[in-house]
Enzyme design. Structure first.
Site, PDB file in Angstrom:
ATOM      1  N   ILE A   1      -7.368  53.583  64.366  1.00 50.95           N
ATOM      2  CA  ILE A   1      -7.391  52.778  63.144  1.00 50.95           C
ATOM      3  C   ILE A   1      -6.715  51.431  63.349  1.00 50.95           C
ATOM      4  CG2 ILE A   1      -7.628  54.638  61.474  1.00 50.95           C
ATOM      5  CD1 ILE A   1      -4.603  54.700  61.221  1.00 50.95           C
TER       6      ILE A   1
ATOM      7  N   VAL B   1      -5.302  48.603  66.798  1.00 55.36           N
ATOM      8  CA  VAL B   1      -4.969  48.400  68.201  1.00 55.36           C
ATOM      9  C   VAL B   1      -4.041  47.207  68.280  1.00 55.36           C
ATOM     10  CG1 VAL B   1      -5.841  47.918  70.499  1.00 55.36           C
ATOM     11  CG2 VAL B   1      -7.226  49.236  68.918  1.00 55.36           C
ATOM     12  N   GLY B   2      -3.030  47.308  69.108  1.00 54.91           N
ATOM     13  CA  GLY B   2      -2.119  46.176  69.191  1.00 54.91           C
ATOM     14  C   GLY B   2      -1.498  46.040  70.549  1.00 54.91           C
ATOM     15  N   GLY B   3      -0.612  45.125  70.654  1.00 53.44           N
ATOM     16  CA  GLY B   3       0.053  44.844  71.915  1.00 53.44           C
ATOM     17  C   GLY B   3       0.748  46.071  72.461  1.00 53.44           C
ATOM     18  N   PHE B   4       1.170  46.953  71.555  1.00 54.21           N
ATOM     19  CA  PHE B   4       1.923  48.124  72.003  1.00 54.21           C
ATOM     20  C   PHE B   4       1.005  49.281  72.366  1.00 54.21           C
ATOM     21  CE2 PHE B   4       1.149  48.341  67.560  1.00 54.21           C
ATOM     22  CZ  PHE B   4       0.637  49.611  67.414  1.00 54.21           C
TER      23      PHE B   4
ATOM     24  N   LYS C   1      -2.377  51.872  70.778  1.00 50.56           N
ATOM     25  CA  LYS C   1      -3.304  52.167  69.681  1.00 50.56           C
ATOM     26  C   LYS C   1      -2.654  52.986  68.571  1.00 50.56           C
ATOM     27  CE  LYS C   1      -7.443  51.982  72.497  1.00 50.56           C
ATOM     28  NZ  LYS C   1      -8.449  52.723  73.249  1.00 50.56           N
ATOM     29  N   VAL C   2      -3.227  52.855  67.387  1.00 45.11           N
ATOM     30  CA  VAL C   2      -2.800  53.687  66.261  1.00 45.11           C
ATOM     31  C   VAL C   2      -3.968  54.599  65.884  1.00 45.11           C
ATOM     32  CG1 VAL C   2      -1.942  53.707  63.904  1.00 45.11           C
ATOM     33  CG2 VAL C   2      -1.310  51.841  65.430  1.00 45.11           C
TER      34      VAL C   2
ATOM     35  N   LYS D   1       1.217  56.293  66.288  1.00 48.04           N
ATOM     36  CA  LYS D   1       1.274  55.061  67.071  1.00 48.04           C
ATOM     37  C   LYS D   1       1.630  55.441  68.500  1.00 48.04           C
ATOM     38  CE  LYS D   1       4.057  50.809  66.518  1.00 48.04           C
ATOM     39  NZ  LYS D   1       4.936  50.171  65.528  1.00 48.04           N
TER      40      LYS D   1
ATOM     41  N   ASP E   1      10.075  40.237  60.391  1.00 41.25           N
ATOM     42  CA  ASP E   1       8.659  40.046  60.676  1.00 41.25           C
ATOM     43  C   ASP E   1       7.849  40.341  59.419  1.00 41.25           C
ATOM     44  OD1 ASP E   1       6.580  39.280  62.247  1.00 41.25           O
ATOM     45  OD2 ASP E   1       6.378  41.191  63.297  1.00 41.25           O
TER      46      ASP E   1
END
Ligand SMILES: *[C@@H]1O[C@H](CO)[C@@H](O)[C@H](O)[C@H]1NC(C)=O
Ligand SMILES: *[C@@H]1O[C@H](CO)[C@@H](O)[C@H](O)[C@H]1NC(C)=O
Ligand SMILES: *[C@@H]1O[C@H](CO)[C@@H](O)[C@H](O)[C@H]1NC(C)=O
Ligand SMILES: *[C@@H]1O[C@H](CO)[C@@H](O)[C@H](O)[C@H]1NC(C)=O
Ligand SMILES: *[C@@H]1O[C@H](CO)[C@@H](O)[C@H](O)[C@H]1NC(C)=O
Ligand SMILES: *[C@@H]1O[C@H](CO)[C@@H](O)[C@H](O)[C@H]1NC(C)=O
Ligand SMILES: *[C@@H]1O[C@H](CO)[C@@H](O)[C@H](O)[C@H]1NC(C)=O
Ligand SMILES: *[C@@H]1O[C@H](CO)[C@@H](O)[C@H](O)[C@H]1NC(C)=O
Ligand SMILES: *[C@@H]1O[C@H](CO)[C@@H](O)[C@H](O)[C@H]1NC(C)=O
Ligand SMILES: *[C@@H]1O[C@H](CO)[C@@H](O)[C@H](O)[C@H]1NC(C)=O
Ligand SMILES: *[C@@H]1O[C@H](CO)[C@@H](O)[C@H](O)[C@H]1NC(C)=O
Ligand SMILES: *[C@@H]1O[C@H](CO)[C@@H](O)[C@H](O)[C@H]1NC(C)=O
Length: 854
Positions: free
Chosen positions: A531, A533-536, A538-539, A553, A649
């Site tokens: 659901i 996707v990021g720098g860290f 996937k979720v 996460k 943030d």
């Protein structure tokens, strides 16, 4: 390290020089502060006068071109000296009259932009002074890109030249066609000799004559303390940075500060220009628990150039211990013992008396320098602890007089510029290919669009640490890890296969999942469940306990989002419970996997309901309610928890919405606790997202909760306008929403900002109140911004005005008061962290797993 530079323009040498005079016996103190290519004296943002360079630049030597940069990057704090440059096609020398017996600071300023037909991407050059090579094959453009900053300052200290002329020679590289050299600013400042022979680590009987060498400043840290600007240094114009970004691993130790009433007394053999009092007034130590301290080293890691010798200067001052042999520790440099028994009181013989120790070290092989402290067993000291107040690392010239290292390699994500990537991944977003916050920042920067661009010196470093962390055997990333013995883990019976655990760290509230449970819950990380996707990484949408939907996460091992950010998230979230904060359910660490489990937010991020997602537009009232929810969450962070927590943030992708449209603040990876008691701010490396960054935080590197208020102001305008905080495709003055909104407000044209979907809906009074609130959040100075509580009250009031426009104002105000008061009451009830910490029972546990109804 090769990527190190200075952040802020060094200031006011005039006042500084008088100080140097009084501190030292330099009879010929002077400085040159030159803006290259300028035609007249000009004053920078800090009030320092920069003179033209033409006097020192013999017209006979080569032909130079003066030029003005085509584009002023918004991150330039001052256009002096950066907007003008001198460009050399041929080798060229500057000559300065100097004192032959004096050591000098040389500071070179570069702004790699576009000048006339010169593209700084083609510029490679060397800089030499009297046989020393300061820079070689230097590309300011590559370096700036790797550092993700617009301009670069390099600091060197040069041995006394024994001649009355100091010649600085710029030579364009012959290896490239069309290569040229350029320079924007030069500073030459005479300084006292602050170096002396220092022992070589590993060769206890050898010393190095550091005073015979020139050096490049690599790092200068106020350990356990805050950023010290150049004009607060003790007369030498140095900048001292916060050490926190360089700390390794999970164990930060604790920071402490000398009581204001305590006086730092410099001993007679230590001149007070060695380091300012502020460095000695703050420290980092290991902590009060000897059993914890026994199991770790307080470690900092620095990226440096290999095959060079380094001078490491450690500054100490103990304001807690009183006698010898109370706190005795070992100092390790690159895993070698530099000192067996460091006893600060033993050296200084009294409390509050500073001392420093120098070590010289040759860096081979790896480009990471490790500085570590650990208590000594041998002396049976009273406390099992270690302390450090300040740290400086200088690179020493090699035998050929060279100081230049290779150009840094920009981190790979830079290549894939995605101007939309300022958004950090959300738990319930179907948008993919988002990079982490830092990468996003980089992208914003390369596109030259960011309002505030930041020195994220440690982008690369952090990544390396992560990788290093994964490689190394002590790669535990959960706070639970350090005490992961069977005694400290309580098994929860029945609930979920008996394999989940609660740690007694993290407030005792972090549930432990097995990898098998997670795999089962996500159908072995099935792609269809992604659901976000990021720098860290996937979720995933997952299920636990036979049907509860959760967001999972999963960190990708090469994640840019650091170990620390995960830890912060766990530590904070496991202690905080609030209706308007996303709940962390638990975590899993197994087979090098780093996984966090959260409540599932069915409606995704606020952002996706505002633009670009083709979702039905939210009504104005819905928008207001979401803003109020988020404001409550932030207000709780700032005031409701035991410590002030600064989110750092705040943005529309970090405000999530659940199935009942309740807004929740998420993503605490960057959050900071503080300020406490005497401090009014915490000083840190600037982090956050472009478009939302508080300009004052950027300028001063001092974080207060008002930085969140600023970011929230941007969120309010985003909600009103239905456009992103940064939009590169708009005309220049509209790119930044914050700037554009303030501009419209001044010009009285805020109507132009409004999202067409809601234009007809908003009651005039409500709109005015909303805009006034948002504008005050964007005040330049934190002190002029309202508190989150006041923002919350104003939004409640807006909602009243909108809901019942005919109501008398007094009644609306009273209703806003009531809503606010009810929330504040809830605050006290909601602070469960306190009670829950004491009893980690099944009851508490189930509350956490099913946090509804709060
Ligand atoms: C300062 O320099 C002067 C002249 O060189 C000398 O006479 C004096 O003793 C020096 N003072 C100190 C404190 O070194
Ligand atoms: C420029 O500044 C320098 C140093 O402050 C000063 O000596 C000089 O007279 C100034 N020149 C002009 C033209 O103002
Ligand atoms: C500068 O260098 C170019 C080629 O490298 C040469 O043709 C030119 O004569 C040089 N100019 C001066 C003034 O030295
Ligand atoms: C400068 O050169 C680089 C690489 O050669 C190129 O990518 C970039 O577009 C150029 N910039 C300008 C403004 O011409
Ligand atoms: C500095 O450069 C000038 C002119 O280029 C030259 O005459 C002088 O000898 C040089 N001085 C030193 C110390 O190298
Ligand atoms: C420089 O240009 C010349 C002629 O255009 C070409 O032959 C040569 O290969 C180029 N050298 C480099 C290093 O690009
Ligand atoms: C710098 O010094 C000034 C004056 O002493 C003080 O007001 C200010 O807070 C200091 N700044 C920092 C960051 O320490
Ligand atoms: C450092 O020196 C070693 C041995 O001379 C050499 O193998 C290595 O390539 C050098 N490293 C760098 C980065 O120059
Ligand atoms: C120091 O030791 C640690 C762990 O043993 C290792 O990961 C690291 O690479 C070493 N550092 C240096 C500079 O040798
Ligand atoms: C601390 O560092 C030293 C030197 O690298 C190492 O020998 C020691 O095992 C470390 N101690 C701990 C507890 O990590
Ligand atoms: C640095 O350069 C100076 C002068 O060339 C030289 O005397 C000194 O030995 C060099 N330092 C080192 C560590 O080689
Ligand atoms: C100069 O720097 C560039 C970029 O880092 C590198 O690719 C190149 O190999 C270097 N050239 C020399 C001669 O070192």
């Amino acid at each position: 390290m090769k990527f190190y530079t200075f952040l802020v323009i060094i200031t006011t040498f005039c006042s500084l020089l008088s100080k140097v005079y009084s501190l030292t016996n330099v009879t010929n103190s002077y400085s040159f502060v030159l803006s290259c290519g300028a035609t007249s004296n000009a004053t920078d943002a800090d009030g320092r006068i920069w003179s033209p360079d033409s006097t020192y630049f013999p017209s006979s030597s080569g032909n130079s071109i003066t030029s003005k940069a085509k584009y002023q990057d918004p991150s330039l704090i001052s256009d002096i000296p950066y907007m003008t440059a001198r460009i050399f096609k041929n080798q060229t020398t500057y000559s300065f009259p100097v004192s032959p017996k004096s050591r000098h600071w040389i500071r070179l300023h570069f702004y790699p932009s576009s000048y006339d037909n010169f593209n700084c991407s083609n510029s490679f050059f060397s800089v030499n002074i009297a046989g020393f090579t300061l820079l070689n094959n230097f590309s300011a453009s590559i370096t700036a890109q790797a550092l993700t900053q617009a301009y670069i300052i390099r600091e060197f200290t040069l041995v006394p030249l024994q001649t009355a002329t100091l010649n600085i020679t710029f030579t364009p590289s012959s290896a490239y066609n069309d290569s040229f050299a350029f320079i924007n600013g030069i500073e030459i400042v005479s300084m006292p000799e602050i170096f002396e022979p220092a022992p070589m680590v590993g060769f206890s009987d050898q010393t190095t004559e550091t005073q015979a060498s020139s050096m490049q400043t690599m790092f200068r840290l106020n350990v356990g303390g805050q950023y010290i600007p150049a004009n607060n240094d003790s007369g030498l114009g140095r900048i001292w940075y916060d050490d926190a970004p360089y700390l390794f691993g999970a164990s930060f130790g604790i920071t402490s500060a000398a009581n204001n009433s305590m006086k730092i007394s410099y001993p007679s053999n230590l001149p007070n220009y060695i380091a300012p009092e502020d460095v000695y007034r703050t420290a980092r130590s290991m902590g009060p628990n000897p059993d914890v301290n026994r199991n770790y080293n307080l470690t900092w890691i620095f990226q440096v150039d290999t095959n060079f010798t380094y001078l490491v200067r450690l500054h100490f001052c103990d304001f807690q211990m009183k006698r010898m042999n109370q706190r005795v520790f070992k100092i390790f440099l690159n895993n070698q013992t530099a000192l067996e028994e460091a006893d600060v009181i033993g050296w200084s013989s009294a409390q509050n008396v500073p001392a420093y120790k120098d070590f010289v070290l040759y860096q081979t092989g790896d480009d990471e320098m490790w500085v570590a402290l650990h208590p000594t067993d041998e002396t049976k000291a009273e406390f099992y602890d270690a302390i450090l107040n300040g740290l400086e690392i200088f690179k020493i010239n090699d035998t050929t007089g060279n100081l230049a290292g290779p150009n840094p390699v920009p981190s790979p994500p830079l290549a894939a510029t995605d101007t939309d990537s300022q958004s950090k991944p959300a738990f319930a977003s179907n948008k993919t290919s988002k990079k982490g916050i830092i990468v996003g920042s980089v992208a914003g920067m390369t596109a030259g669009l960011s309002i505030v661009v930041v020195v994220l010196t440690f982008v690369k470093r952090r990544k390396n640490i992560n990788n290093g962390g994964n490689k190394s055997s002590r790669g535990g990333w959960l706070p639970i890890y350090s005490s992961r013995s069977t005694e400290t883990r309580t098994t929860i019976s029945g609930k979920s296969s008996g394999s989940s655990h609660i740690s007694n760290i993290g407030g005792g509230l972090c549930r432990y999942f097995t990898l098998a449970e997670i795999k089962q819950g996500t159908k072995n990380f099935d792609e269809s469940r992604v659901i976000g996707v990021g720098g860290f990484g996937k979720v995933y949408r997952g299920e636990i306990d036979g049907g509860t939907t959760v967001a999972i996460k999963r960190a990708n091992p090469s994640s840019e989002q650091g170990l620390h950010e995960f830890q912060t998230e766990i530590e904070l979230l496991s202690k905080l419970r609030h209706r308007h904060l996303v709940s962390l359910i638990g975590a899993c660490e197994e087979n090098d996997e780093m996984i966090l489990v959260y409540d599932y937010m069915a409606n995704g991020t606020l952002r996706e309901h505002l633009y670009k997602h083709n979702k039905p537009p939210l009504s104005w009232k819905q928008r207001l309610e979401i803003c109020i929810g988020a404001a409550r969450g932030l207000h709780y962070l700032h005031t409701g928890a035991r410590y002030t927590i600064i989110h750092r943030d705040v943005k529309t992708t970090n405000i999530l919405v659940d199935d009942k449209w309740v807004a929740k603040v998420s993503d605490f990876g960057l959050s900071k606790t503080g300020p406490n008691l005497q401090q009014t701010h915490v000083s840190t490396m600037v982090k956050g997202s472009f478009g939302y960054l508080d300009p004052e935080y950027f300028r001063r590197q001092q974080l207060t909760e008002k930085s969140d208020v600023y970011s929230f102001g941007v969120v309010l305008f985003e909600v009103l306008s239905g456009r992103p905080a940064l939009n590169a495709s708009l005309p220049k003055e509209q790119v930044s929403l914050a700037d554009w909104a303030l501009h419209c407000h001044r010009k009285n044209t805020t109507k132009e900002l409004m999202d067409p979907h809601i234009k007809g809906e908003i009651i005039q009074e409500c709109l005015k109140q909303f805009i006034d609130t948002a504008v005050s959040c964007l005040s330049d100075h934190g002190t002029d911004r309202p508190s989150m509580g006041s923002v919350l009250w104003n939004l409640e009031y807006c909602l009243q005005l909108q809901s019942d426009p005919d109501e008398p104002k007094m009644v609306a105000e009273q209703k806003a008061n009531d809503a606010y008061a009810m929330h504040t009451e809830l605050l006290t009830v909601a602070e469960e962290g306190k009670e829950s910490e004491e009893h980690s029972t099944d009851a508490v546990f189930s509350q956490i797993v099913k946090p509804q109804g709060r």
